[in-house]
Design a protein around this motif. Structure first.
Motif, PDB file in Angstrom:
ATOM      1  N   GLY A 282      14.373 -11.134 -26.726  1.00  0.00           N
ATOM      2  CA  GLY A 282      13.405  -9.708 -27.801  1.00  0.00           C
ATOM      3  C   GLY A 282      12.830  -9.441 -26.521  1.00  0.00           C
ATOM      4  O   GLY A 282      12.166  -9.551 -25.570  1.00  0.00           O
ATOM      5  N   TRP A 283      12.590  -7.976 -25.971  1.00  0.00           N
ATOM      6  CA  TRP A 283      11.639  -7.445 -25.753  1.00  0.00           C
ATOM      7  C   TRP A 283      10.909  -6.800 -25.964  1.00  0.00           C
ATOM      8  O   TRP A 283      10.333  -6.429 -27.261  1.00  0.00           O
ATOM      9  CB  TRP A 283      11.862  -6.380 -24.972  1.00  0.00           C
ATOM     10  N   PHE A 284       9.306  -6.676 -25.434  1.00  0.00           N
ATOM     11  CA  PHE A 284       8.071  -6.510 -26.080  1.00  0.00           C
ATOM     12  C   PHE A 284       6.995  -5.493 -24.929  1.00  0.00           C
ATOM     13  O   PHE A 284       7.060  -5.420 -24.168  1.00  0.00           O
ATOM     14  CB  PHE A 284       7.060  -7.565 -26.229  1.00  0.00           C
ATOM     15  N   ARG A 285       6.471  -5.009 -25.812  1.00  0.00           N
ATOM     16  CA  ARG A 285       5.916  -3.907 -24.566  1.00  0.00           C
ATOM     17  C   ARG A 285       3.840  -3.975 -24.941  1.00  0.00           C
ATOM     18  O   ARG A 285       4.041  -3.856 -26.004  1.00  0.00           O
ATOM     19  CB  ARG A 285       6.500  -2.711 -24.032  1.00  0.00           C
ATOM     20  N   GLN A 286       3.537  -3.527 -23.779  1.00  0.00           N
ATOM     21  CA  GLN A 286       1.666  -3.512 -23.895  1.00  0.00           C
ATOM     22  C   GLN A 286       0.796  -2.628 -23.236  1.00  0.00           C
ATOM     23  O   GLN A 286       1.002  -2.717 -21.765  1.00  0.00           O
ATOM     24  CB  GLN A 286       1.569  -4.822 -24.094  1.00  0.00           C
ATOM     25  N   ALA A 287       0.334  -1.624 -23.835  1.00  0.00           N
ATOM     26  CA  ALA A 287       0.234  -0.559 -23.674  1.00  0.00           C
ATOM     27  C   ALA A 287      -1.627  -0.784 -23.062  1.00  0.00           C
ATOM     28  O   ALA A 287      -1.708  -1.567 -24.379  1.00  0.00           O
ATOM     29  CB  ALA A 287       0.508   1.061 -23.740  1.00  0.00           C
ATOM     30  N   PRO A 288      -1.978  -0.307 -22.098  1.00  0.00           N
ATOM     31  CA  PRO A 288      -3.398  -0.403 -22.437  1.00  0.00           C
ATOM     32  C   PRO A 288      -4.102  -0.171 -22.975  1.00  0.00           C
ATOM     33  O   PRO A 288      -4.282   1.015 -24.563  1.00  0.00           O
ATOM     34  CB  PRO A 288      -3.898   0.541 -20.760  1.00  0.00           C
ATOM     35  N   GLY A 289      -5.133  -1.009 -24.048  1.00  0.00           N
ATOM     36  CA  GLY A 289      -5.740  -1.042 -24.869  1.00  0.00           C
ATOM     37  C   GLY A 289      -4.941  -1.362 -25.968  1.00  0.00           C
ATOM     38  O   GLY A 289      -5.952  -0.485 -26.930  1.00  0.00           O
ATOM     39  N   LYS A 290      -4.115  -1.610 -25.997  1.00  0.00           N
ATOM     40  CA  LYS A 290      -3.553  -1.450 -27.425  1.00  0.00           C
ATOM     41  C   LYS A 290      -2.456  -3.995 -27.569  1.00  0.00           C
ATOM     42  O   LYS A 290      -1.949  -3.626 -26.426  1.00  0.00           O
ATOM     43  CB  LYS A 290      -2.041  -0.557 -27.250  1.00  0.00           C
ATOM     44  N   GLU A 291      -2.479  -3.458 -28.930  1.00  0.00           N
ATOM     45  CA  GLU A 291      -1.362  -4.797 -28.939  1.00  0.00           C
ATOM     46  C   GLU A 291      -0.557  -4.586 -28.491  1.00  0.00           C
ATOM     47  O   GLU A 291       0.244  -3.725 -28.538  1.00  0.00           O
ATOM     48  CB  GLU A 291      -1.572  -5.351 -30.371  1.00  0.00           C
ATOM     49  N   ARG A 292       0.128  -6.346 -28.255  1.00  0.00           N
ATOM     50  CA  ARG A 292       1.836  -5.891 -27.733  1.00  0.00           C
ATOM     51  C   ARG A 292       2.762  -6.209 -29.268  1.00  0.00           C
ATOM     52  O   ARG A 292       2.345  -5.653 -29.825  1.00  0.00           O
ATOM     53  CB  ARG A 292       1.682  -6.946 -27.095  1.00  0.00           C
ATOM     54  N   GLU A 293       3.822  -4.672 -28.750  1.00  0.00           N
ATOM     55  CA  GLU A 293       4.672  -4.245 -29.831  1.00  0.00           C
ATOM     56  C   GLU A 293       5.741  -4.778 -29.397  1.00  0.00           C
ATOM     57  O   GLU A 293       6.377  -4.615 -28.564  1.00  0.00           O
ATOM     58  CB  GLU A 293       4.270  -2.730 -30.020  1.00  0.00           C
ATOM     59  N   PHE A 294       6.762  -4.942 -30.323  1.00  0.00           N
ATOM     60  CA  PHE A 294       8.260  -5.220 -30.759  1.00  0.00           C
ATOM     61  C   PHE A 294       9.102  -3.938 -30.110  1.00  0.00           C
ATOM     62  O   PHE A 294       8.568  -2.889 -30.771  1.00  0.00           O
ATOM     63  CB  PHE A 294       9.194  -6.016 -32.239  1.00  0.00           C
TER      64      PHE A 294
END
Length: 121
Positions: free
Chosen positions: A35-47
């Motif tokens: 899987g690939w996930f991402r996390q932007a500053p101040g946000k939760e990690r998302e699928f």
């Protein structure tokens, strides 16, 4: 257990493309759902996307991103087209020993260190 190393992140203008790679160690890579996930500053990690026998995408990237894997090279890819500023995040590759992928981060037990993707407007 595999170890994962991402590469391919960088700075790109809106509308541009990037291709992320995730190289895995170990001889049982084909047994893992990825899987690939991402996390932007101040946000939760998302699928973002996942792959085993099939592929799965978050609605926010469907039609723009493509996940693929090359089991001979122990590598999973994320081709990102038509990038938007809201795609800016640290992107993480993840693996789980299962024949089917999951859409939640808790289901994955191995993670890479992440690679930064920045999309300028």
């Amino acid at each position: 257990q595999v170890q994962l190393v991402e590469s391919g992140g960088g700075l790109v203008q809106a509308g541009g493309s990037l291709k992320l790679s995730c190289a895995a160690s170990g001889r049982t890579f084909s047994s893992y759902a990825m899987g690939w996930f991402r996390q932007a500053p101040g946000k939760e990690r998302e699928f973002v996307a996942a792959i085993s026998r099939g592929t799965y995408y978050a609605n926010s990237v469907k039609g723009r991103f493509t996940i693929s894997r090359d089991d001979a090279k122990n590598t999973v890819y994320l081709q990102m087209n038509s990038l938007k500023p809201e795609d800016t995040a640290v992107y993480y590759c993840a693996a789980r020993m299962a024949s089917f992928p999951a859409l939640t981060s808790e289901a994955y037990d191995t993670w890479g260190q992440g690679t930064q993707v920045t999309v300028s407007s």
